[in-house]
Scaffold this motif. Structure first.
Motif, mmCIF file in Angstrom:
data_model
loop_
_atom_site.group_PDB
_atom_site.id
_atom_site.type_symbol
_atom_site.label_atom_id
_atom_site.label_comp_id
_atom_site.label_asym_id
_atom_site.label_seq_id
_atom_site.Cartn_x
_atom_site.Cartn_y
_atom_site.Cartn_z
ATOM 1 N N MET A 184 0.823 -1.203 0.000
ATOM 2 C CA MET A 184 0.000 0.000 0.000
ATOM 3 C C MET A 184 0.864 1.263 0.000
ATOM 4 S SD MET A 184 -2.942 1.155 2.719
ATOM 5 C CE MET A 184 -1.768 1.409 4.043
ATOM 6 N N PHE A 185 1.928 1.252 0.830
ATOM 7 C CA PHE A 185 2.798 2.429 0.903
ATOM 8 C C PHE A 185 3.573 2.625 -0.393
ATOM 9 C CE2 PHE A 185 2.261 1.334 5.423
ATOM 10 C CZ PHE A 185 1.805 2.558 5.889
ATOM 11 N N ASN A 186 3.946 1.505 -1.026
ATOM 12 C CA ASN A 186 4.625 1.618 -2.315
ATOM 13 C C ASN A 186 3.703 2.215 -3.371
ATOM 14 O OD1 ASN A 186 6.987 0.508 -1.316
ATOM 15 N ND2 ASN A 186 6.369 -1.598 -1.814
ATOM 16 N N THR A 187 2.433 1.808 -3.317
ATOM 17 C CA THR A 187 1.456 2.340 -4.269
ATOM 18 C C THR A 187 1.244 3.834 -4.047
ATOM 19 O OG1 THR A 187 0.323 0.200 -4.293
ATOM 20 C CG2 THR A 187 -0.892 2.086 -5.166
ATOM 21 N N LEU A 188 1.125 4.238 -2.771
ATOM 22 C CA LEU A 188 0.941 5.654 -2.469
ATOM 23 C C LEU A 188 2.158 6.480 -2.885
ATOM 24 C CD1 LEU A 188 -0.787 5.638 1.045
ATOM 25 C CD2 LEU A 188 -1.759 6.369 -1.136
ATOM 26 N N SER A 189 3.351 5.966 -2.621
ATOM 27 C CA SER A 189 4.552 6.705 -3.013
ATOM 28 C C SER A 189 4.636 6.849 -4.523
ATOM 29 C CB SER A 189 5.795 5.993 -2.481
ATOM 30 O OG SER A 189 5.902 4.688 -3.049
ATOM 31 N N MET A 190 4.148 5.821 -5.240
ATOM 32 C CA MET A 190 4.126 5.917 -6.697
ATOM 33 C C MET A 190 3.158 7.005 -7.148
ATOM 34 S SD MET A 190 2.764 3.157 -9.495
ATOM 35 C CE MET A 190 1.090 3.522 -8.964
ATOM 36 N N TYR A 191 1.939 7.028 -6.518
ATOM 37 C CA TYR A 191 0.954 8.033 -6.886
ATOM 38 C C TYR A 191 1.457 9.443 -6.610
ATOM 39 C CZ TYR A 191 -2.974 4.939 -7.966
ATOM 40 O OH TYR A 191 -3.803 4.040 -8.565
ATOM 41 N N PHE A 217 0.292 15.813 -10.680
ATOM 42 C CA PHE A 217 -1.144 16.094 -10.641
ATOM 43 C C PHE A 217 -1.792 15.554 -9.362
ATOM 44 C CE2 PHE A 217 -0.580 12.178 -13.106
ATOM 45 C CZ PHE A 217 -1.442 11.296 -12.470
ATOM 46 N N VAL A 218 -1.223 14.508 -8.778
ATOM 47 C CA VAL A 218 -1.751 14.000 -7.514
ATOM 48 C C VAL A 218 -1.411 14.968 -6.386
ATOM 49 C CG1 VAL A 218 -1.675 12.113 -5.842
ATOM 50 C CG2 VAL A 218 -1.634 11.604 -8.286
ATOM 51 N N ARG A 219 -0.207 15.503 -6.418
ATOM 52 C CA ARG A 219 0.178 16.499 -5.407
ATOM 53 C C ARG A 219 -0.666 17.763 -5.564
ATOM 54 N NH1 ARG A 219 5.472 14.744 -6.983
ATOM 55 N NH2 ARG A 219 5.818 16.692 -8.126
ATOM 56 N N TYR A 220 -0.931 18.164 -6.790
ATOM 57 C CA TYR A 220 -1.795 19.319 -7.029
ATOM 58 C C TYR A 220 -3.187 19.081 -6.440
ATOM 59 C CZ TYR A 220 1.690 20.918 -10.461
ATOM 60 O OH TYR A 220 2.829 21.338 -11.072
ATOM 61 N N ALA A 221 -3.719 17.865 -6.662
ATOM 62 C CA ALA A 221 -5.053 17.537 -6.143
ATOM 63 C C ALA A 221 -5.083 17.621 -4.626
ATOM 64 C CB ALA A 221 -5.465 16.134 -6.606
ATOM 65 N N LEU A 222 -4.017 17.152 -3.985
ATOM 66 C CA LEU A 222 -3.961 17.180 -2.520
ATOM 67 C C LEU A 222 -3.879 18.611 -2.008
ATOM 68 C CD1 LEU A 222 -3.938 14.999 -0.328
ATOM 69 C CD2 LEU A 222 -1.465 15.230 -0.236
ATOM 70 N N ILE A 223 -3.094 19.458 -2.673
ATOM 71 C CA ILE A 223 -2.967 20.862 -2.259
ATOM 72 C C ILE A 223 -4.307 21.581 -2.374
ATOM 73 C CG2 ILE A 223 -1.928 23.088 -2.851
ATOM 74 C CD1 ILE A 223 0.574 21.523 -3.737
ATOM 75 N N VAL A 224 -4.968 21.424 -3.522
ATOM 76 C CA VAL A 224 -6.259 22.078 -3.730
ATOM 77 C C VAL A 224 -7.291 21.537 -2.754
ATOM 78 C CG1 VAL A 224 -8.165 22.336 -5.360
ATOM 79 C CG2 VAL A 224 -5.819 22.613 -6.149
ATOM 80 N N GLY A 225 -7.273 20.231 -2.535
ATOM 81 C CA GLY A 225 -8.226 19.631 -1.607
ATOM 82 C C GLY A 225 -8.084 20.185 -0.196
ATOM 83 N N ILE A 279 -9.113 11.317 -0.424
ATOM 84 C CA ILE A 279 -8.337 11.258 -1.664
ATOM 85 C C ILE A 279 -7.463 10.003 -1.696
ATOM 86 C CG2 ILE A 279 -6.497 12.380 -2.980
ATOM 87 C CD1 ILE A 279 -7.621 15.059 -2.103
ATOM 88 N N ILE A 280 -6.825 9.693 -0.566
ATOM 89 C CA ILE A 280 -5.956 8.509 -0.514
ATOM 90 C C ILE A 280 -6.765 7.230 -0.721
ATOM 91 C CG2 ILE A 280 -4.511 7.122 1.022
ATOM 92 C CD1 ILE A 280 -3.488 9.724 2.244
ATOM 93 N N ILE A 281 -7.913 7.123 -0.032
ATOM 94 C CA ILE A 281 -8.758 5.932 -0.183
ATOM 95 C C ILE A 281 -9.262 5.809 -1.615
ATOM 96 C CG2 ILE A 281 -10.945 4.873 0.509
ATOM 97 C CD1 ILE A 281 -10.495 6.116 3.286
ATOM 98 N N ALA A 282 -9.644 6.949 -2.218
ATOM 99 C CA ALA A 282 -10.140 6.923 -3.597
ATOM 100 C C ALA A 282 -9.051 6.465 -4.559
ATOM 101 C CB ALA A 282 -10.650 8.305 -3.983
ATOM 102 N N LEU A 283 -7.815 6.890 -4.317
ATOM 103 C CA LEU A 283 -6.713 6.465 -5.180
ATOM 104 C C LEU A 283 -6.431 4.977 -5.042
ATOM 105 C CD1 LEU A 283 -4.206 9.443 -4.688
ATOM 106 C CD2 LEU A 283 -5.557 8.944 -6.730
ATOM 107 N N LEU A 284 -6.463 4.475 -3.807
ATOM 108 C CA LEU A 284 -6.154 3.069 -3.573
ATOM 109 C C LEU A 284 -7.281 2.140 -4.002
ATOM 110 C CD1 LEU A 284 -4.447 3.297 -0.055
ATOM 111 C CD2 LEU A 284 -3.329 2.954 -2.261
ATOM 112 N N ALA A 285 -8.538 2.581 -3.763
ATOM 113 C CA ALA A 285 -9.686 1.721 -4.057
ATOM 114 C C ALA A 285 -10.326 2.014 -5.404
ATOM 115 C CB ALA A 285 -10.734 1.869 -2.948
ATOM 116 N N SER A 286 -9.804 3.014 -6.121
ATOM 117 C CA SER A 286 -10.343 3.405 -7.437
ATOM 118 C C SER A 286 -11.820 3.774 -7.347
ATOM 119 C CB SER A 286 -10.149 2.269 -8.455
ATOM 120 O OG SER A 286 -8.783 1.987 -8.639
#
Length: 276
Positions: A1-8, A13-21, A244-251
């Motif tokens: 899971m942590f490897n997947t998150l680090s990849m994302y 654009f993922v960092r941008y989404a987190l900043i705006v969120g 956002i993290i759950i949505a990325l991991l669970a699609s």
């Protein structure tokens, strides 16, 4: 899971989404407390539907940056709703119901009649409930959002005492020389800006949840205004990040996932307040 998150998070654009969120979460939760206390929370629902209608018009006119149309239309609608809501002929809740339903109907009608998109249903669903649009933000979108969010928070900090007075006792504030009508108008404009910024995050139908749930959750535990505001901001940021993290991991769709996270937190705070 942590490897997947680090990849994302290696993608910009993922960092941008987190900043705006995070920025939108802070602004919406802070002003959400005022809306709930002033019983103005319903205005967010009406303005979100107006924003959907404006987005539909922008799509029909092939406007690439729909913020240029959606933001002024929503701000003007917020001021008009506030003014007409004070009329004795049409009550505020009735006017908001008329505008929200009308904007939804006209927006969907325009998309069906004039849109050149091959997937109208997908576009409508994306606008109403949020989708992957939050992770298609570019650096320009992030800068615009950051500037608007900072401006909103500066307004809140500078006018904190007057907003506090207008929120709890409008008659006393008016007697003290505070222009309550002007501050109510300012509040409507700020909420319109927040709603436009939050549409990419959770969609037009779910924006009210982003504004209301953190405030209601913190009110279950705290009774002090400042404590409620701080707790509401923390809850909103945590729920947005985890959503956002759950949505990325669970699609899963980002907007509904964030709102569901807020609902779970509200239920936990409710149970805690009951057992305490």
């Amino acid at each position: 899971m942590f490897n997947t998150l680090s990849m994302y998070f290696s993608y910009p654009f993922v960092r941008y989404a987190l900043i705006v969120g995070i920025l939108v979460a802070i602004c919406s939760s802070v002003f959400g407390v005022i809306l709930v206390l002033k019983r103005f929370s319903f205005i967010g629902d009406g303005l979100s539907h107006v924003a959907f209608g404006a987005i539909s018009i922008a799509a029909v006119l092939n406007i690439s940056n729909n913020l240029l149309l959606v933001l002024p239309v929503t701000v003007v609608s917020a001021v008009l709703l506030l003014r007409t809501g004070q009329s004795t002929k049409i009550r505020g809740d009735s006017m908001i119901a008329m505008v929200s339903v009308g904007a939804l109907a006209i927006g969907y009608l325009l998309l069906n009649l004039f849109s050149t998109s091959s997937n109208i249903a997908g576009d409508v669903c994306s606008s109403l409930f949020g989708s992957s649009s939050i992770i298609t933000l570019n650096l320009t979108d992030v800068i615009i959002c950051s500037v608007l969010c900072v401006a909103v928070m500066v307004i809140y900090v500078l006018l904190y005492n007057r907003l506090f007075a207008v929120t709890f006792d409008e008659n006393f504030a008016k007697a003290s020389g505070i222009n309550t009508n002007g501050y109510n108008t300012l509040l409507a404009i700020v909420i319109a800006i927040i709603i436009v910024l939050a549409m990419n995050l959770v969609g037009s139908l779910l924006i009210s949840a982003l504004i209301i749930f953190p405030a209601l959750s913190s009110m279950r535990v705290f009774k002090n205004f400042k404590a409620v505001v701080i707790c509401s901001a923390i809850i909103s940021v945590v729920c947005t990040v985890f959503g956002i993290i759950i949505a990325l991991l669970a699609s899963t769709p980002i907007g509904p996932t964030i709102v569901t996270t807020n609902i779970i937190v509200f239920l936990l705070f409710l149970i805690f307040s009951k057992t305490r």
